[in-house]
Design an enzyme around this catalytic site. Structure first.
Site, PDB file in Angstrom:
ATOM      1  N   GLY A  18      -6.214   6.576 -22.445  1.00 22.48           N
ATOM      2  CA  GLY A  18      -5.467   7.283 -22.805  1.00 22.48           C
ATOM      3  C   GLY A  18      -5.194   8.379 -23.512  1.00 22.48           C
ATOM      4  O   GLY A  18      -6.615   8.687 -23.428  1.00 22.48           O
ATOM      5  N   GLN A  19      -4.354   8.450 -24.613  1.00 25.75           N
ATOM      6  CA  GLN A  19      -4.151   9.929 -25.655  1.00 25.75           C
ATOM      7  C   GLN A  19      -6.172  10.047 -25.862  1.00 25.75           C
ATOM      8  O   GLN A  19      -6.301  10.486 -26.338  1.00 25.75           O
ATOM      9  CB  GLN A  19      -2.817  10.358 -25.782  1.00 25.75           C
ATOM     10  CG  GLN A  19      -2.853   9.203 -27.190  1.00 25.75           C
ATOM     11  CD  GLN A  19      -2.146  10.140 -27.995  1.00 25.75           C
ATOM     12  OE1 GLN A  19      -2.172  11.134 -28.160  1.00 25.75           O
ATOM     13  NE2 GLN A  19      -1.680   9.788 -28.827  1.00 25.75           N
ATOM     14  N   GLN A 116     -12.255  -9.605 -24.772  1.00 32.95           N
ATOM     15  CA  GLN A 116     -13.337  -8.470 -24.672  1.00 32.95           C
ATOM     16  C   GLN A 116     -14.674  -8.561 -25.658  1.00 32.95           C
ATOM     17  O   GLN A 116     -15.443  -8.595 -25.445  1.00 32.95           O
ATOM     18  CB  GLN A 116     -12.701  -6.907 -25.107  1.00 32.95           C
ATOM     19  CG  GLN A 116     -11.491  -6.644 -24.452  1.00 32.95           C
ATOM     20  CD  GLN A 116     -11.097  -5.026 -24.316  1.00 32.95           C
ATOM     21  OE1 GLN A 116     -11.477  -4.695 -25.163  1.00 32.95           O
ATOM     22  NE2 GLN A 116     -10.412  -4.613 -23.288  1.00 32.95           N
ATOM     23  N   ASN A 135      -5.371  -0.323 -32.661  1.00 34.53           N
ATOM     24  CA  ASN A 135      -4.661  -1.215 -34.200  1.00 34.53           C
ATOM     25  C   ASN A 135      -4.109  -2.605 -33.816  1.00 34.53           C
ATOM     26  O   ASN A 135      -3.512  -2.180 -32.602  1.00 34.53           O
ATOM     27  CB  ASN A 135      -3.480  -0.059 -34.559  1.00 34.53           C
ATOM     28  CG  ASN A 135      -4.416   0.788 -35.412  1.00 34.53           C
ATOM     29  OD1 ASN A 135      -4.866   0.666 -36.733  1.00 34.53           O
ATOM     30  ND2 ASN A 135      -3.675   2.028 -35.401  1.00 34.53           N
ATOM     31  N   ASP A 163      -9.367   7.413 -42.088  1.00 38.74           N
ATOM     32  CA  ASP A 163      -9.329   7.708 -43.770  1.00 38.74           C
ATOM     33  C   ASP A 163      -9.608   8.390 -44.323  1.00 38.74           C
ATOM     34  O   ASP A 163      -9.717   9.473 -45.235  1.00 38.74           O
ATOM     35  CB  ASP A 163      -8.596   6.473 -43.891  1.00 38.74           C
ATOM     36  CG  ASP A 163      -8.750   5.443 -42.563  1.00 38.74           C
ATOM     37  OD1 ASP A 163      -6.751   5.798 -42.205  1.00 38.74           O
ATOM     38  OD2 ASP A 163      -8.388   4.463 -41.710  1.00 38.74           O
ATOM     39  N   HIS A 191      -6.927  -0.205 -42.123  1.00 39.12           N
ATOM     40  CA  HIS A 191      -6.434   0.494 -41.622  1.00 39.12           C
ATOM     41  C   HIS A 191      -5.414   0.483 -41.670  1.00 39.12           C
ATOM     42  O   HIS A 191      -5.018   0.671 -40.540  1.00 39.12           O
ATOM     43  CB  HIS A 191      -7.568   1.300 -40.254  1.00 39.12           C
ATOM     44  CG  HIS A 191      -6.895   2.671 -40.116  1.00 39.12           C
ATOM     45  ND1 HIS A 191      -6.768   3.714 -40.187  1.00 39.12           N
ATOM     46  CD2 HIS A 191      -5.381   2.770 -38.649  1.00 39.12           C
ATOM     47  CE1 HIS A 191      -6.016   4.512 -39.554  1.00 39.12           C
ATOM     48  NE2 HIS A 191      -5.433   3.811 -38.692  1.00 39.12           N
TER      49      HIS A 191
END
Ligand code: NAD
Ligand code: LMR
Length: 332
Positions: A18-19, A116, A135, A163, A191
């Site tokens: 992923g990014q 996981q 998230n 944050d 978050h």
């Protein structure tokens, strides 16, 4: 002179194709996660359709010839990915898509973080440290922790360092100071947009930050919403969620956890609550923490004013609601 070979630290990264994964892996391999003298072995976990993309990233990692990188394993099997893992960065998650309710999102992520967590429980090294980035990070960490009864609960953490870093920069801009001059800032809670960035105990060049700012309206109407809604603002501007800054915060989180907070400062981490500051025990909430020798401790004894109390309670309420929702789904 011969040097004793140091065995590599196994670092598992999920969502590696992923990014965030792309912004993260090269920094881990270059030594920025654990230290410039610590060899690492990368374990990349992806879903089957993304394995080829992960292989492409691994080819690029090879092409960097990082002296500290001792090997790369790529797999779609969590049991293989977490085998002997010392550090696990759980980045891959199911994003919210159109028409998806919050309960659907929690359930979909339960399908990822429960197995996981179990795979970490069954296969990871005794000193495993887990950071959840995907998230909803706090509740995903709670799900993973609940599936890993043999791992000490405090090893499961969620990322609020992004944050924290965002708040540092906003406060530095407001006060015309450098981020390096700011200490003891805190992110409390989730978050999410309910998080509470607290400057009442923070210092700007040694002076109390709230007194230096002396502008409660700015605090309530600009600072807090800017920090709390920054993720959405990045998505709006970039057309994709934060990646390099999120990867940077993940590096910061683990580096601080392993190497310690500087004297006279603290950081923010989402950690299982021990009941401190009225946060219900067990939920994964952000606190001010100091770290030393690979362990963290909640900063105790801070006076919480009415302004802060209301906001901490609101974010904690969101976390207990999320906990109740995943409990209802049998995930914790
Ligand atoms: P992305 O969609 O680019 O990448 C996610 C990757 O995870 C994909 O390659 C996907 O194939 C993989 N994946 C999905 N399910 C998996 C599974 N079961 N096992 C292994 N891999 C799996 O997303 P991204 O931009 O890299 O963001 C990843 C997550 O991080 C998102 O949930 C995002 O909301 C979150 N995020 C958190 C913070 C934070 O501060 N805590 C900040 C930014 C982003
Ligand atoms: C962020 O804070 O940048 C992300 O958590 C936003 C998101 O929803 O991915």
């Amino acid at each position: 002179m011969t040097r004793t070979p140091v065995s590599p630290v196994n670092v598992t990264v999920t969502g590696a194709a992923g990014q965030i994964g792309y912004a993260l892996l090269f920094r881990i391999a270059s030594g920025q996660l654990l230290g410039a003298d610590v060899p690492v072995r990368l374990r990349l976990l992806e879903i089957t359709p993304a394995l080829k993309a992960a292989e492409g990233t691994a080819m690029e990692l090879d092409d960097c010839a990082f002296p500290l990188l001792q090997g790369i394993d790529i797999t779609d099997d969590p049991n293989v990915a977490f085998d002997g893992a010392n550090v696990a960065l759980l980045v891959g998650a199911r994003p919210r898509t159109k028409g998806m309710e919050r309960g659907d999102l929690l359930e979909a992520n339960g399908g990822i973080f429960k197995p996981q967590g179990k795979a970490i429980n069954d296969n990871a090294a005794d000193d495993i440290k887990v950071l959840v980035v995907g998230n909803p990070a706090n509740t995903n960490a709670l799900i993973a922790r609940s599936a890993a009864p043999d791992v000490p609960a405090e090893r499961f953490t969620a990322m609020t360092r992004l944050d924290h870093n965002r708040a540092l920069t906003q406060l530095a801009k407001k006060t015309g100071s450098s981020v390096a001059d700011i200490k003891k800032l805190t992110i409390w809670g989730n978050h999410s947009a309910t998080q509470y960035p607290d400057i009442f105990h923070a210092e700007v060049a040694g002076k109390n930050a709230a007194q230096v700012v002396n502008d409660e309206q700015w605090l309530a109407d600009e600072f807090i919403p800017t920090v709390a809604k920054r993720g959405a603002a990045i998505i709006e501007a970039r057309g994709a969620s934060s990646a390099a800054s999120a990867a940077n915060a993940a590096i910061d989180h683990v580096h601080t956890w392993v190497n310690g907070t500087p004297e006279g400062d603290w950081t923010s981490m989402g950690i299982p609550s021990d009941g401190s500051y009225g946060v219900p025990e067990g939920i994964i909430s952000s606190f001010p923490v100091t770290t030393k020798d690979g362990k963290y401790e909640i900063v105790q004894g801070l006076e919480i004013n009415e302004f802060s109390r209301t906001r901490i309670d609101a974010s904690v309420k969101e976390l207990t609601d999320e906990r109740d929702a995943v409990r209802g789904l049998g995930l914790v």
